[in-house]
Design a protein around this motif. Structure first.
Motif, PDB file in Angstrom:
ATOM      1  N   ALA A 112       0.833  -1.117   0.005  1.00  0.00           N
ATOM      2  CA  ALA A 112       0.075   0.128   0.134  1.00  0.00           C
ATOM      3  C   ALA A 112       1.031   1.192  -0.054  1.00  0.00           C
ATOM      4  CB  ALA A 112      -0.970   0.042   1.172  1.00  0.00           C
ATOM      5  N   ARG A 113       0.553   2.427  -0.783  1.00  0.00           N
ATOM      6  CA  ARG A 113       1.347   3.634  -0.783  1.00  0.00           C
ATOM      7  C   ARG A 113       0.404   4.563  -1.067  1.00  0.00           C
ATOM      8  NH1 ARG A 113       3.747   2.941  -6.903  1.00  0.00           N
ATOM      9  NH2 ARG A 113       2.176   1.744  -7.538  1.00  0.00           N
ATOM     10  N   PRO A 114      -0.453   4.813   0.198  1.00  0.00           N
ATOM     11  CA  PRO A 114      -1.500   5.964   0.092  1.00  0.00           C
ATOM     12  C   PRO A 114      -1.405   7.339  -0.420  1.00  0.00           C
ATOM     13  CG  PRO A 114      -0.910   5.071   2.196  1.00  0.00           C
ATOM     14  CD  PRO A 114      -0.276   4.274   1.412  1.00  0.00           C
ATOM     15  N   ALA A 115      -0.025   7.596   0.069  1.00  0.00           N
ATOM     16  CA  ALA A 115       0.174   8.819  -0.652  1.00  0.00           C
ATOM     17  C   ALA A 115       0.181   9.187  -2.074  1.00  0.00           C
ATOM     18  CB  ALA A 115       1.489   9.606   0.343  1.00  0.00           C
ATOM     19  N   TYR A 116       1.043   8.140  -2.570  1.00  0.00           N
ATOM     20  CA  TYR A 116       1.078   8.065  -3.934  1.00  0.00           C
ATOM     21  C   TYR A 116      -0.118   8.117  -4.593  1.00  0.00           C
ATOM     22  CZ  TYR A 116       1.838   5.732  -8.523  1.00  0.00           C
ATOM     23  OH  TYR A 116       1.981   5.366  -9.970  1.00  0.00           O
ATOM     24  N   VAL A 117      -1.068   7.177  -3.975  1.00  0.00           N
ATOM     25  CA  VAL A 117      -2.404   6.681  -4.681  1.00  0.00           C
ATOM     26  C   VAL A 117      -3.253   8.188  -4.611  1.00  0.00           C
ATOM     27  CG1 VAL A 117      -4.393   5.728  -4.315  1.00  0.00           C
ATOM     28  CG2 VAL A 117      -2.532   4.548  -4.487  1.00  0.00           C
ATOM     29  N   ILE A 118      -3.026   8.812  -3.646  1.00  0.00           N
ATOM     30  CA  ILE A 118      -3.757  10.182  -3.425  1.00  0.00           C
ATOM     31  C   ILE A 118      -3.365  10.993  -4.581  1.00  0.00           C
ATOM     32  CG2 ILE A 118      -4.168  12.145  -1.924  1.00  0.00           C
ATOM     33  CD1 ILE A 118      -6.161   9.512  -1.234  1.00  0.00           C
ATOM     34  N   ASP A 119      -2.047  11.100  -4.618  1.00  0.00           N
ATOM     35  CA  ASP A 119      -1.329  12.164  -5.485  1.00  0.00           C
ATOM     36  C   ASP A 119      -1.877  11.887  -6.935  1.00  0.00           C
ATOM     37  OD1 ASP A 119      -0.009  13.440  -3.835  1.00  0.00           O
ATOM     38  OD2 ASP A 119       2.012  12.817  -4.405  1.00  0.00           O
ATOM     39  N   LYS A 120      -1.973  10.615  -7.324  1.00  0.00           N
ATOM     40  CA  LYS A 120      -2.539  10.145  -8.793  1.00  0.00           C
ATOM     41  C   LYS A 120      -3.862  10.381  -8.809  1.00  0.00           C
ATOM     42  CE  LYS A 120       0.652   7.952 -11.099  1.00  0.00           C
ATOM     43  NZ  LYS A 120       1.013   8.533 -12.216  1.00  0.00           N
ATOM     44  N   THR A 121      -4.789  10.177  -7.663  1.00  0.00           N
ATOM     45  CA  THR A 121      -6.160  10.524  -7.705  1.00  0.00           C
ATOM     46  C   THR A 121      -6.306  12.138  -7.898  1.00  0.00           C
ATOM     47  OG1 THR A 121      -6.420   8.926  -6.306  1.00  0.00           O
ATOM     48  CG2 THR A 121      -8.508  10.271  -6.813  1.00  0.00           C
ATOM     49  N   PHE A 122      -5.565  12.851  -7.315  1.00  0.00           N
ATOM     50  CA  PHE A 122      -5.561  14.329  -7.787  1.00  0.00           C
ATOM     51  C   PHE A 122      -5.143  14.561  -8.943  1.00  0.00           C
ATOM     52  CE2 PHE A 122      -3.451  18.506  -7.425  1.00  0.00           C
ATOM     53  CZ  PHE A 122      -4.560  19.283  -6.974  1.00  0.00           C
ATOM     54  N   ASP A 123      -4.176  14.150  -9.437  1.00  0.00           N
ATOM     55  CA  ASP A 123      -3.589  14.631 -11.081  1.00  0.00           C
ATOM     56  C   ASP A 123      -4.764  14.209 -11.852  1.00  0.00           C
ATOM     57  OD1 ASP A 123      -1.347  15.148  -9.850  1.00  0.00           O
ATOM     58  OD2 ASP A 123      -0.176  13.385 -10.729  1.00  0.00           O
TER      59      ASP A 123
END
Ligand code: GDP
Length: 595
Positions: A137-148
């Motif tokens: 799991a890499r929640p910070a990355y996933v949130i960044d990706k979702t934001f993009d």
């Protein structure tokens, strides 16, 4: 006026990110809190086989739960652009969306289409990062990706400031931060409670616009929709209207259901803000409004998308047809399609001149191949023809359907994708700069007929790394004939089954239709060997054209590994005059019997 006690939400997820598990967890947790029991073995949003294989939701399902005095209606969304009209209609019933993303994988291109629609409709999106328990799991990355992704899809400032909740659906826990997980699911319920409340005028005149149609083998045809205003009473006289200015028919709703954790729940009445299913009204269409007879206020009709592509369906008359095929009549096919028409609103079925086959028109290749594949799995022995686009004359100009195509692939392969789509008369609209992982997204507008075989070609050119999704872009002037395809004699196949000996062997097993020396096009499928869902496809490589029977030709067979293809790919490859034999046991290529 708003309903404090209801939230209507749609759930958007890539298959396998845990939608079924999450909805189960929510239903169970909610029922534990309110101490009502739900059926344990009922997986409310479970995907069927085709949905799993294709990675999209085909059939929309509904459920509801109660938490803290609030009823939450959860509506599933279809996952593909071919079901575009339906996506819009589902999203029109809700005020919020749960976007479910895997904590390791992040958002996937397959969810882009639905998400874009949701954002364009101004809906609030709650991002649910599931599988937070995964070691990867890499929640910070996933949130960044979702934001993009939100930015790319044109989200407003408020929408990009999306609420987030973290879940481990499998462990039935949720938390506001990845490192502060709760001991139950309440964190997700709290976030859902904060989503916009439905606007509803309970005292007003009845308005229910029919968003979807379903069929129940016992009760018959069902309408589904959200009550915009007023109250709907079972068995009372109401009106049905196709829109402002149209006549109003007197009708009666004889069965009325709302949703709960078990699925449908029979009720005597329901009020504005709620999503209901009803039966008893005979002839209605998507977009019709149930109204008050004294003060009718029908809503503008919803546009149901027109079909853009047709495929001929007939009984499989080939020597390879199984027993079921020999018993099947075109009447059986018509009856099955008639049933489909009751719920599959963008589908059209017409008899053809020969009277033996039927022309089935739908929203696109996927829409039609999902139907064909369902029929195959039900045991039908069919032959289906080459997909043909439906042309239209608009302002004296012949127009054809175009698709808006999004392709995500590693940058080094972008050249081959571009030349492929240029060959098919596509126009590039956009290409993004490479991401940190080196992948780019290319957006093209391509004539729908040019999409035949594109997916398989892209996959083989990118070693399976390209992800493609497409949306109907509208009718535009005919783009002209494509160049690039060369006609020649059959020589070799991508699968490597090229020797006359191998051909004979495969032919003996009844799995091939082309013979050495047959005239074929480059890239045309010349044979398919199929067992269940494991298909091997032979594609003509016209580039190596020489005489099949010349010395040494046998050795030229390419060593590319066999492609694993679906029916969709098979149908994509055939040319007019050919058909695909669709049988429960196999999918093969053939030629229409000459009259
Ligand atoms: P759907 O296709 O989106 O409905 O996904 P499912 O609910 O069927 O889940 C897909 C797979 O992911 C299953 O094997 C689940 O057990 C697994 N899964 C679901 N939620 C979680 C989770 O929170 N953590 C982990 N580790 N696995 C999960």
């Amino acid at each position: 006026e708003v309903r404090e006690d209801i939230r209507n939400i749609a759930i958007v997820a890539h298959v396998d990110h845990g939608k079924t598990t999450l909805v189960d967890a929510m239903l169970e947790s909610a029922s534990t809190l309110s101490s009502s029991r739900i059926g344990k073995d009922e997986r409310v949003m479970d995907s069927n086989d085709q949905e799993r294989e294709r990675g999209i939701t085909i059939l929309a399902k509904n459920a509801a739960l109660e938490y803290d005095g609030i009823k939450v209606n959860i509506v599933d969304t279809p996952g593909h652009a071919d079901f575009g009209g339906e996506v819009e209609r589902v999203l029109n019933m809700v005020d919020g969306v749960l976007l479910l993303v895997d904590a390791a994988e992040g958002p996937k291109p397959q969810t882009r289409f639905v998400l874009k629609k949701a954002l364009a409709l101004g809906l609030t999106v709650l991002v649910v990062v599931n599988k937070i328990d995964k070691p990867a799991a890499r929640p910070a990355y996933v949130i960044d990706k979702t934001f993009d992704l939100f930015c790319e899809l044109g989200a407003s400032d408020e929408q990009t400031d999306f609420p987030i909740v973290y879940t481990s659906a499998i462990n039935r826990i949720a938390g506001e931060e990845p490192d502060a997980m709760g001991s139950d699911m309440s964190a997700i319920f709290k976030k859902i409670k904060e989503l916009p409340k439905p606007r509803a005028d309970i005292e007003g005149s009845l308005q229910l616009q029919i968003s979807n149609i379903a069929a129940d083998s016992f009760i018959g045809r069902l309408g589904i929709g959200r009550i915009r205003s007023g109250t709907l009473l079972k068995n009372s006289q109401i009106g049905l209207s196709a829109g402002p200015g149209t006549p109003i028919k007197k009708v009666k709703v004889t069965e009325l259901f709302t949703f709960d954790a078990m699925g449908r729940k029979s009720v005597e009445s329901a009020s504005a803000g709620d999503i209901v299913t009803f039966a008893g009204v005979q002839e209605f269409n998507i977009g019709d409004t149930l109204v008050d007879l004294v003060d009718p206020r029908p809503l503008d009709p919803i546009k149901v998308e027109m079909p853009t592509m047709s495929i001929t369906f007939g009984v499989n008359k080939s020597p390879f047809a199984g027993r079921a095929g020999k018993m099947l009549t075109s009447r059986n096919i018509r009856d099955r399609l008639q049933k489909e028409l009751e719920v599959n609103v963008a589908l059209r079925v017409e008899d053809t001149e020969d009277g033996d086959t039927v022309l089935v028109s739908g929203r696109g290749l996927l829409h039609l191949t999902v139907l064909i594949e369902s029929m195959r799995r039900e045991g039908f022995e069919l032959m289906v023809g080459c997909p043909q686009v439906i042309k239209k004359e608009i302002d004296g100009v012949i127009c054809e359907p175009f698709e808006l195509v999004d392709i995500e692939l590693p940058e080094e392969y972008s050249g081959s994708a571009i030349s492929l789509l240029n060959e098919r008369k596509g126009n590039m609209l956009e290409m993004t700069t490479p991401t940190a992982e080196g992948s780019v997204t290319i957006q093209y507008e391509v004539p729908a007929r040019g999409m035949n075989g594109v997916k398989s070609k892209l996959l083989s050119a990118t070693r399976g790394l390209a992800v493609m999704s497409s949306t109907f872009a509208g009718y535009k002037p005919f783009a002209g004939e494509f160049g690039g395809r060369t006609r020649g004699n059959l020589l070799s196949f991508e699968t490597g089954i090229a020797t006359p000996f191998a051909l004979t062997k495969v032919q003996e097993r009844g799995a091939l239709f082309s013979s050495p020396g047959d005239e074929v096009y480059e890239d045309q499928i010349v044979g398919i060997h199929a067992k269940e869902n494991d298909l091997k496809v032979n594609v003509c490589k016209a580039k190596q054209l020489t005489n099949m029977r010349s010395a040494g030709a046998d050795e030229k067979a390419s060593t590319t590994p066999p492609m694993q293809l679906t029916l969709e790919d098979a149908v994509e490859y055939i040319v007019p005059g050919e058909f695909v034999e669709v049988t429960p046991a196999a999918i093969r290529m053939g030629k229409f019997p000459k009259e």
